[in-house]
Design a protein around this motif. Sequence first.
Motif, PDB file in Angstrom:
ATOM      1  N   SER A  94       0.818  -1.207   0.000  1.00 44.58           N
ATOM      2  CA  SER A  94       0.000   0.000   0.000  1.00 44.58           C
ATOM      3  C   SER A  94       0.857   1.264   0.000  1.00 44.58           C
ATOM      4  CB  SER A  94      -0.938   0.003   1.203  1.00 44.58           C
ATOM      5  OG  SER A  94      -1.793  -1.108   1.109  1.00 44.58           O
ATOM      6  N   THR A  95       1.948   1.235   0.720  1.00 46.89           N
ATOM      7  CA  THR A  95       2.857   2.380   0.694  1.00 46.89           C
ATOM      8  C   THR A  95       3.454   2.534  -0.703  1.00 46.89           C
ATOM      9  OG1 THR A  95       3.332   2.185   3.046  1.00 46.89           O
ATOM     10  CG2 THR A  95       4.938   3.385   1.709  1.00 46.89           C
ATOM     11  N   GLY A  96       3.765   1.420  -1.358  1.00 50.71           N
ATOM     12  CA  GLY A  96       4.238   1.478  -2.739  1.00 50.71           C
ATOM     13  C   GLY A  96       3.207   2.112  -3.655  1.00 50.71           C
ATOM     14  N   ALA A  97       1.940   1.775  -3.458  1.00 49.68           N
ATOM     15  CA  ALA A  97       0.867   2.361  -4.265  1.00 49.68           C
ATOM     16  C   ALA A  97       0.747   3.857  -3.997  1.00 49.68           C
ATOM     17  CB  ALA A  97      -0.454   1.654  -3.965  1.00 49.68           C
ATOM     18  N   VAL A  98       0.871   4.264  -2.738  1.00 44.19           N
ATOM     19  CA  VAL A  98       0.826   5.684  -2.388  1.00 44.19           C
ATOM     20  C   VAL A  98       1.964   6.441  -3.082  1.00 44.19           C
ATOM     21  CG1 VAL A  98       1.125   7.339  -0.498  1.00 44.19           C
ATOM     22  CG2 VAL A  98      -0.342   5.351  -0.181  1.00 44.19           C
ATOM     23  N   LEU A  99       3.156   5.862  -3.048  1.00 43.78           N
ATOM     24  CA  LEU A  99       4.307   6.510  -3.690  1.00 43.78           C
ATOM     25  C   LEU A  99       4.129   6.607  -5.201  1.00 43.78           C
ATOM     26  CD1 LEU A  99       7.189   4.915  -1.609  1.00 43.78           C
ATOM     27  CD2 LEU A  99       6.302   7.250  -1.450  1.00 43.78           C
ATOM     28  N   LEU A 100       3.536   5.588  -5.805  1.00 47.70           N
ATOM     29  CA  LEU A 100       3.277   5.633  -7.237  1.00 47.70           C
ATOM     30  C   LEU A 100       2.257   6.726  -7.561  1.00 47.70           C
ATOM     31  CD1 LEU A 100       3.746   4.521 -10.058  1.00 47.70           C
ATOM     32  CD2 LEU A 100       2.026   2.777  -9.570  1.00 47.70           C
ATOM     33  N   ARG A 101       1.206   6.819  -6.759  1.00 45.67           N
ATOM     34  CA  ARG A 101       0.218   7.889  -6.978  1.00 45.67           C
ATOM     35  C   ARG A 101       0.872   9.262  -6.855  1.00 45.67           C
ATOM     36  NH1 ARG A 101      -3.072   4.460  -3.872  1.00 45.67           N
ATOM     37  NH2 ARG A 101      -2.909   5.762  -2.020  1.00 45.67           N
TER      38      ARG A 101
ATOM     39  N   LEU B  20       2.961  14.261  -9.341  1.00 43.15           N
ATOM     40  CA  LEU B  20       4.060  15.185  -9.591  1.00 43.15           C
ATOM     41  C   LEU B  20       4.412  15.255 -11.076  1.00 43.15           C
ATOM     42  CD1 LEU B  20       6.349  14.262  -6.564  1.00 43.15           C
ATOM     43  CD2 LEU B  20       5.067  16.394  -6.888  1.00 43.15           C
ATOM     44  N   ALA B  21       4.228  14.145 -11.788  1.00 46.93           N
ATOM     45  CA  ALA B  21       4.574  14.104 -13.205  1.00 46.93           C
ATOM     46  C   ALA B  21       3.538  14.762 -14.082  1.00 46.93           C
ATOM     47  CB  ALA B  21       4.782  12.656 -13.636  1.00 46.93           C
ATOM     48  N   ALA B  22       2.260  14.627 -13.736  1.00 43.79           N
ATOM     49  CA  ALA B  22       1.176  15.123 -14.586  1.00 43.79           C
ATOM     50  C   ALA B  22       1.285  16.619 -14.898  1.00 43.79           C
ATOM     51  CB  ALA B  22      -0.175  14.791 -13.965  1.00 43.79           C
TER      52      ALA B  22
END
Length: 194
Positions: A176-183, A188-190
Amino acid sequence: GKREKKGIRTESPYIFGLPKALRFLIRPASGMALAYIDWEQKEFMIAALMSGDKNMQDAYRSGNPYLALAKQLGAVPHNATKDTHRAEHEKFKAVVLGVNYGRTKHGLSKMLGLPVYECEKLLRGYWKTFSAYAQWRKFVRVQMFGWGRLWVWDGWQCLLGEKANHRSVMNWPVQSTGAVLLRLAILLAAPKGI
């Protein structure tokens, strides 16, 4: 691409599910770009940081946590690389990745084709080397089964149902922390047009 599910081959809905040899066929539309980015050993480092396990953090920073564990346990020399010790690399990769999902000595034995006692020794070595992580996982289990829920720092929660999967519960905070970091990375990229 096709994948096995309960002995039945099914079509994968994911474009990167194609065999690696065919991925060159994947092309973006005109004026667009396509990137395949692998966040290498992300879950391993997240677990190392969340648990405060310095040995895990050092293993990640070595560039190859699988061989770092093998070196720590004396299974390979300190100058071993993935190229010089491929079999050991794959064996310890199976151990490291399997632990996150609750793989037992019996499951590891089936996967690696090794005797159960040898797999038990590998797992004992893992838990001894990464003892702070072992303690943290016990805390996660107590937290989940005591409170009936887990959460990550952005507020995302996992509620324990009646038939909770113990293995999923143990790895939930890390995934879940990995998913949060991906979001966060996407957010930030968008604005930059990515």
